[in-house]
Motif scaffolding. Sequence first.
Motif: not given
Length: 341
Positions: A225-233
């Motif tokens: 969980l990173l800023p760049s992966t938040s709600r990536m899906i």
Amino acid sequence: MTDHASASRRSVGILLPEETFRRVFGQVDLQRLESHPALRLLADRPLRIDAQDAALLSEVEILVTGWGSPVLDAALLDEIPALRAIAHSAGTVRTLVTDEVYRRGIAVSSSASVNAIPVAEFTVALIVLGAKRAFWAAQRLREGAAEIDLEGSWPAVGIRSRTVGIIGASSVGRLVIERLRAFDLDVVLADPTLTPAQARELGVALVPLPELMERSDIISLHAPLLPSTSRMIDRELLRRMRPGTTFVNTARGELVDQDALADRLDDGDVTALLDVAEEEPLPLGSRLRTHPHAFLTPHIAGSVGTELGRLSAHAVDEVISFATTGTFAEEISASTFSLRA
């Protein structure tokens, strides 16, 4: 013991909520801290951040933390001036390690590698049961169905010859890949930090995330969980899942757009097996909580019960490693914090 020998030992303190300490630390691992010749355990209990334990805190060189430990900000670190290392008896250290820890040159380690073991085991169990449509079948039984036609109700049933998509070659993701080698299936991986050659070393094919969502019968999420992966899906990726897909999340709920997932489940042709949620526990009115095509567990994939012993044993191993060699076996550096913490 001579004064010289005593002075050469590293002072160890425990900073945990009392309840967490009782759950995680058994007598065997506590005894290891008390009896090792390179260590001086300051107290056989968690230290308190108050005047009563102020003198002990000021001596701590290696600090054992875990679930519920306080944030190690500048104010608290000032009360532990001798601190040189933190051994975290749990997974992520994001909730307690601050930039100030690294600015002061304090080494950090966690038990994430061993906490990954039960998560991977749980994930593989979900993958197998999901492929068998076990949760859907159980729901049909509860509803009173006289007959359950698995094969007639879904495009495919069973684990053989299926494609499993792993999102993220994290510690858990790699363990899942390793365990899936025992099954007759194909595994594809999406991870922007890996090269195709590195993926081949893991025995999997590296594919772009959109392709993984389209190709996979079962999708298992293991990204950090990173800023760049938040709600990536997101909605667009979820729409790429073909009928019959099973979506598994034992990582972090915040990685998924939950409203979009609920909408995709409304189509009735995919299922979701979720151990995590953006808000835990999910509100009673949440669509995912009551959705007939979602199976939820309350964040139990990680260490619980008898599995907690791995955490304390690993933390003690790391304490001993630092005391005897000056470094952790599994140190989390400032440069790797975002991916490994």
